[in-house]
Write a protein that holds these residues in place. Structure first.
Motif, PDB file in Angstrom:
ATOM      1  N   VAL A  53      35.111  25.378  39.888  1.00 26.94           N
ATOM      2  CA  VAL A  53      33.920  26.147  40.245  1.00 26.94           C
ATOM      3  C   VAL A  53      32.894  25.203  40.836  1.00 26.94           C
ATOM      4  O   VAL A  53      32.612  24.149  40.268  1.00 26.94           O
ATOM      5  N   LEU A  54      32.333  25.593  41.959  1.00 29.73           N
ATOM      6  CA  LEU A  54      31.281  24.819  42.590  1.00 29.73           C
ATOM      7  C   LEU A  54      29.968  25.136  41.885  1.00 29.73           C
ATOM      8  O   LEU A  54      29.549  26.290  41.835  1.00 29.73           O
ATOM      9  N   GLY A  55      29.331  24.120  41.302  1.00 33.46           N
ATOM     10  CA  GLY A  55      28.070  24.348  40.613  1.00 33.46           C
ATOM     11  C   GLY A  55      27.977  23.560  39.323  1.00 33.46           C
ATOM     12  O   GLY A  55      28.839  22.750  38.993  1.00 33.46           O
ATOM     13  N   ASP A  56      26.911  23.849  38.575  1.00 33.58           N
ATOM     14  CA  ASP A  56      26.677  23.122  37.330  1.00 33.58           C
ATOM     15  C   ASP A  56      27.363  23.831  36.160  1.00 33.58           C
ATOM     16  O   ASP A  56      28.087  24.805  36.334  1.00 33.58           O
ATOM     17  N   GLU A  57      27.104  23.315  34.966  1.00 32.06           N
ATOM     18  CA  GLU A  57      27.755  23.831  33.751  1.00 32.06           C
ATOM     19  C   GLU A  57      27.425  25.300  33.503  1.00 32.06           C
ATOM     20  O   GLU A  57      28.287  26.078  33.110  1.00 32.06           O
ATOM     21  N   ARG A  58      26.187  25.704  33.739  1.00 34.85           N
ATOM     22  CA  ARG A  58      25.791  27.095  33.522  1.00 34.85           C
ATOM     23  C   ARG A  58      26.532  28.034  34.471  1.00 34.85           C
ATOM     24  O   ARG A  58      26.991  29.099  34.058  1.00 34.85           O
ATOM     25  N   GLU A  59      26.687  27.619  35.712  1.00 35.90           N
ATOM     26  CA  GLU A  59      27.415  28.440  36.677  1.00 35.90           C
ATOM     27  C   GLU A  59      28.890  28.553  36.309  1.00 35.90           C
ATOM     28  O   GLU A  59      29.507  29.596  36.521  1.00 35.90           O
ATOM     29  N   ARG A  60      29.453  27.488  35.742  1.00 33.65           N
ATOM     30  CA  ARG A  60      30.852  27.539  35.287  1.00 33.65           C
ATOM     31  C   ARG A  60      31.004  28.546  34.156  1.00 33.65           C
ATOM     32  O   ARG A  60      31.940  29.342  34.138  1.00 33.65           O
ATOM     33  N   GLU A  61      30.073  28.498  33.196  1.00 30.52           N
ATOM     34  CA  GLU A  61      30.129  29.441  32.076  1.00 30.52           C
ATOM     35  C   GLU A  61      29.967  30.878  32.562  1.00 30.52           C
ATOM     36  O   GLU A  61      30.671  31.779  32.095  1.00 30.52           O
ATOM     37  N   ASP A  62      29.033  31.104  33.493  1.00 31.14           N
ATOM     38  CA  ASP A  62      28.837  32.441  34.047  1.00 31.14           C
ATOM     39  C   ASP A  62      30.084  32.922  34.776  1.00 31.14           C
ATOM     40  O   ASP A  62      30.464  34.093  34.677  1.00 31.14           O
ATOM     41  N   THR A  63      30.728  32.015  35.499  1.00 32.13           N
ATOM     42  CA  THR A  63      31.947  32.384  36.215  1.00 32.13           C
ATOM     43  C   THR A  63      33.044  32.772  35.240  1.00 32.13           C
ATOM     44  O   THR A  63      33.739  33.773  35.450  1.00 32.13           O
ATOM     45  N   LEU A  64      33.199  32.005  34.158  1.00 36.90           N
ATOM     46  CA  LEU A  64      34.209  32.349  33.157  1.00 36.90           C
ATOM     47  C   LEU A  64      33.915  33.702  32.512  1.00 36.90           C
ATOM     48  O   LEU A  64      34.836  34.489  32.259  1.00 36.90           O
ATOM     49  N   LYS A  65      32.637  33.991  32.261  1.00 32.21           N
ATOM     50  CA  LYS A  65      32.274  35.296  31.700  1.00 32.21           C
ATOM     51  C   LYS A  65      32.596  36.417  32.682  1.00 32.21           C
ATOM     52  O   LYS A  65      33.098  37.471  32.290  1.00 32.21           O
ATOM     53  N   GLY A  66      32.290  36.208  33.958  1.00 32.61           N
ATOM     54  CA  GLY A  66      32.593  37.205  34.975  1.00 32.61           C
ATOM     55  C   GLY A  66      34.085  37.440  35.120  1.00 32.61           C
ATOM     56  O   GLY A  66      34.536  38.584  35.254  1.00 32.61           O
ATOM     57  N   LEU A  67      34.860  36.370  35.060  1.00 37.36           N
ATOM     58  CA  LEU A  67      36.316  36.504  35.151  1.00 37.36           C
ATOM     59  C   LEU A  67      36.892  37.196  33.914  1.00 37.36           C
ATOM     60  O   LEU A  67      37.837  37.978  34.022  1.00 37.36           O
ATOM     61  N   ALA A  68      36.315  36.908  32.742  1.00 38.95           N
ATOM     62  CA  ALA A  68      36.767  37.576  31.520  1.00 38.95           C
ATOM     63  C   ALA A  68      36.495  39.079  31.608  1.00 38.95           C
ATOM     64  O   ALA A  68      37.318  39.899  31.183  1.00 38.95           O
ATOM     65  N   LYS A  69      35.349  39.441  32.175  1.00 40.38           N
ATOM     66  CA  LYS A  69      35.011  40.858  32.334  1.00 40.38           C
ATOM     67  C   LYS A  69      35.956  41.542  33.324  1.00 40.38           C
ATOM     68  O   LYS A  69      36.311  42.708  33.148  1.00 40.38           O
ATOM     69  N   ALA A  70      36.363  40.824  34.374  1.00 47.59           N
ATOM     70  CA  ALA A  70      37.225  41.392  35.405  1.00 47.59           C
ATOM     71  C   ALA A  70      38.712  41.211  35.102  1.00 47.59           C
ATOM     72  O   ALA A  70      39.556  41.606  35.906  1.00 47.59           O
ATOM     73  N   ASN A  71      39.032  40.655  33.943  1.00 45.02           N
ATOM     74  CA  ASN A  71      40.417  40.338  33.613  1.00 45.02           C
ATOM     75  C   ASN A  71      41.334  41.561  33.665  1.00 45.02           C
ATOM     76  O   ASN A  71      42.443  41.482  34.194  1.00 45.02           O
ATOM     77  N   GLY A  72      40.887  42.678  33.146  1.00 46.24           N
ATOM     78  CA  GLY A  72      41.707  43.891  33.166  1.00 46.24           C
ATOM     79  C   GLY A  72      41.988  44.357  34.579  1.00 46.24           C
ATOM     80  O   GLY A  72      43.115  44.749  34.920  1.00 46.24           O
ATOM     81  N   PHE A  73      40.965  44.321  35.427  1.00 43.98           N
ATOM     82  CA  PHE A  73      41.135  44.715  36.823  1.00 43.98           C
ATOM     83  C   PHE A  73      42.102  43.775  37.535  1.00 43.98           C
ATOM     84  O   PHE A  73      42.998  44.221  38.272  1.00 43.98           O
ATOM     85  N   ILE A  74      41.941  42.461  37.305  1.00 44.85           N
ATOM     86  CA  ILE A  74      42.813  41.479  37.945  1.00 44.85           C
ATOM     87  C   ILE A  74      44.255  41.685  37.502  1.00 44.85           C
ATOM     88  O   ILE A  74      45.179  41.669  38.312  1.00 44.85           O
ATOM     89  N   ARG A  75      44.437  41.922  36.229  1.00 43.75           N
ATOM     90  CA  ARG A  75      45.791  42.127  35.699  1.00 43.75           C
ATOM     91  C   ARG A  75      46.418  43.390  36.267  1.00 43.75           C
ATOM     92  O   ARG A  75      47.605  43.410  36.604  1.00 43.75           O
ATOM     93  N   ALA A  76      45.633  44.453  36.420  1.00 38.82           N
ATOM     94  CA  ALA A  76      46.154  45.693  37.014  1.00 38.82           C
ATOM     95  C   ALA A  76      46.542  45.469  38.473  1.00 38.82           C
ATOM     96  O   ALA A  76      47.580  45.965  38.936  1.00 38.82           O
ATOM     97  N   GLU A  77      45.717  44.723  39.208  1.00 38.01           N
ATOM     98  CA  GLU A  77      46.031  44.409  40.606  1.00 38.01           C
ATOM     99  C   GLU A  77      47.314  43.585  40.700  1.00 38.01           C
ATOM    100  O   GLU A  77      48.153  43.832  41.567  1.00 38.01           O
ATOM    101  N   ILE A  78      47.457  42.616  39.811  1.00 41.33           N
ATOM    102  CA  ILE A  78      48.674  41.794  39.802  1.00 41.33           C
ATOM    103  C   ILE A  78      49.886  42.668  39.510  1.00 41.33           C
ATOM    104  O   ILE A  78      50.930  42.530  40.131  1.00 41.33           O
ATOM    105  N   GLY A  79      49.730  43.587  38.566  1.00 42.01           N
ATOM    106  CA  GLY A  79      50.831  44.482  38.215  1.00 42.01           C
ATOM    107  C   GLY A  79      51.285  45.330  39.387  1.00 42.01           C
ATOM    108  O   GLY A  79      52.472  45.627  39.528  1.00 42.01           O
TER     109      GLY A  79
END
Length: 113
Positions: A53-79
């Motif tokens: 992730v491009l950015g500082d530690e806070r941006e990395r944490e925010d990105t991980l939170k955003g990806l965790a929230k979108a995990n179901g959608f990503i998994r459905a798309e992969i399926g």
């Protein structure tokens, strides 16, 4: 399960997840994300996705939170994109190897001076 098949599926997952993140995810927390590697278990039940992730530690944490929230959608798309009996559970982790390499390079430069 052959290791070759697991590696092929990992590469396919890397490609598809990268495309999903670039084109489908609209969460502002998920900014400049690069997928560096994907590791799939032998039984294809879990996929560990390493991201940079491009950015500082806070941006990395925010990105991980955003990806965790979108995990179901990503998994459905992969399926729908990859034909597997069961879509693997996706776990996102920050890849620290680039920072580690940069730190070693800086230390070597300092020693050289």
């Amino acid at each position: 399960m052959s290791e070759l098949r697991a590696n092929r599926i990992a590469e396919q997952l890397k490609k598809e997840i990268g495309e999903i993140l670039n084109r489908k995810i609209k969460d502002p927390r998920v900014g400049f994300v690069t997928i560096t590697d994907v590791e799939v278990t032998g039984d294809l039940q879990q996929a560990k996705v390493f991201i940079s992730v491009l950015g500082d530690e806070r941006e990395r944490e925010d990105t991980l939170k955003g990806l965790a929230k979108a995990n179901g959608f990503i998994r459905a798309e992969i399926g729908s994109r990859i034909r597997l009996r069961k879509t693997p559970e996706i776990l996102f982790e920050i890849d620290e190897t680039i920072e580690y390499g940069n730190r070693i390079e800086t230390l070597l430069r300092d020693l050289d001076k």
